[in-house]
Design an enzyme around this catalytic site. Structure first.
Site, short mmCIF file in Angstrom:
data_model
loop_
_atom_site.label_atom_id
_atom_site.label_comp_id
_atom_site.label_asym_id
_atom_site.label_seq_id
_atom_site.Cartn_x
_atom_site.Cartn_y
_atom_site.Cartn_z
CB THR A 181 -0.93 0.01 1.23
OG1 THR A 181 -1.87 -1.06 1.12
CG2 THR A 181 -1.69 1.33 1.34
CG ASP A 196 -3.74 -6.92 3.66
OD1 ASP A 196 -4.05 -6.20 4.63
OD2 ASP A 196 -4.32 -6.85 2.56
#
Length: 330
Positions: free
Chosen positions: A12, A85
């Site tokens: 991200t 994640d």
């Protein structure tokens, strides 16, 4: 002059908007510019991969470990930018693969990409650099939202908030304020080092989450296909032995030399497998308890151990041996 190498993997923090949603795409020279200048610190950057961390695989942990080993004599510390994640899995994997490395390795990322309004990425990059340049500790760490977490204890617990990671069953190592690190806890350094001869992992493991109604036949299926099984049990390590009885399946797997690791679905406080009859039945069948370890660390550790040995007794000893402060009790 301290020399620090930044290894980028995507995630991200380096993502851009695309017609298919956010995807990694920021150039390394742009990303490293967000660190800013730090007196006495020389930053270098290398791209190892460029992917959403959902696509990270154990082979990628090995690639990162190889890159760090290659450069360990040239740099004082390493920072890895990574998606959130699977950051906990990568941090745990590197904790075992690089066990014994006498340099700090810091993973960080963000919940909001660099360049977007309200991003947390700039803070996390600055904090990672603060830790990398000021710490006297070696090993693998996650730096996020001003807190520093051991690599074997970092678990992502939130999908959107900036305080996405928690240190599970272990104190936070340090915090940062105004560019200065404050030590909160210093782990003991008298652990025996276990250094593998090769950087390799056995990925043929399976994680099974227990739930009411789980069919025992799944264990027969897995017994023919995996080198190791991890069961996320109820509570303190209990699994059902009435009606849908899982105990014979565990016993069958262990008798075949397949390690069955028993962790718990409960995030905090670990397990005491001998407290209840439902846990003692699991232990008698050969289930290997791992105390207060989290699932991310259990997965990485089992892959690492199985790549070195398939001997069931040795696997048990190594799983229950504290490495990189991954467990406090059995």
């Amino acid at each position: 002059m301290q020399k620090i190498l930044v290894l980028t993997t995507g995630g991200t923090i380096a993502s851009r908007k695309t017609e298919n949603g956010l995807a990694p795409g920021m150039a390394d020279d742009v990303l490293i510019s967000y660190f800013g200048e730090r007196p006495g610190v020389e930053l270098s950057v290398e791209s190892v991969m460029n992917k959403d961390s959902t696509n990270m695989q154990p082979e990628d942990w090995v690639a990162l470990a190889e890159r760090i080993q290659k450069h360990q004599a040239e740099y004082d510390a390493f920072i890895i930018t990574h998606g959130t994640d699977t950051m906990g899995y990568t941090a745990a994997g590197l904790s075992y693969l690089l066990n014994g490395l006498e340099k700090p390795v810091i993973l960080t990322g963000s919940q909001v990409p660099l360049g977007m309004a309200e991003t947390d990425a700039v803070r996390n990059l600055h904090d990672a650099l603060t830790f990398a340049s000021q710490t006297t500790l070696n090993g693998v760490f996650v730096v996020f939202n001003g807190l520093f977490i051991l690599g074997t204890r970092a678990v992502k617990t939130k999908t959107k908030s900036y305080d996405a990671f928690e240190s599970v069953n272990f104190p936070y190592i340090a915090s940062v304020s105004d560019g200065e690190m404050g030590q909160l806890f210093e782990p003991e350094t008298n652990e025996d080092k276990v250094i593998p001869s090769e950087l390799k992992l056995d990925t043929n493991v399976f994680v099974l989450k227990a739930f009411p109604g789980l069919q025992p036949e799944i264990l027969d299926y897995l017994a023919e296909r995996v080198d190791g099984l991890i069961i996320e049990s109820f509570g303190n390590g209990g699994l059902p032995f009435e009606n849908r009885n899982l105990i014979p399946g565990i016993e069958k797997m262990t008798q075949a030399g397949i390690p069955v690791i028993i962790t718990t679905q409960i995030l905090q406080e670990g397990q005491d497998i001998y407290l209840y009859e439902v846990g003692q039945q699991v232990a008698k069948a050969g289930g290997i308890t791992v105390g207060d370890m989290n699932t991310e660390a259990v997965v990485a550790k089992l892959m690492w151990i199985l790549a070195q040995t398939k001997n069931l007794d040795t696997v048990k000893v190594m799983m229950q041996k504290p490495i990189a402060h991954d467990l406090d009790f059995i």
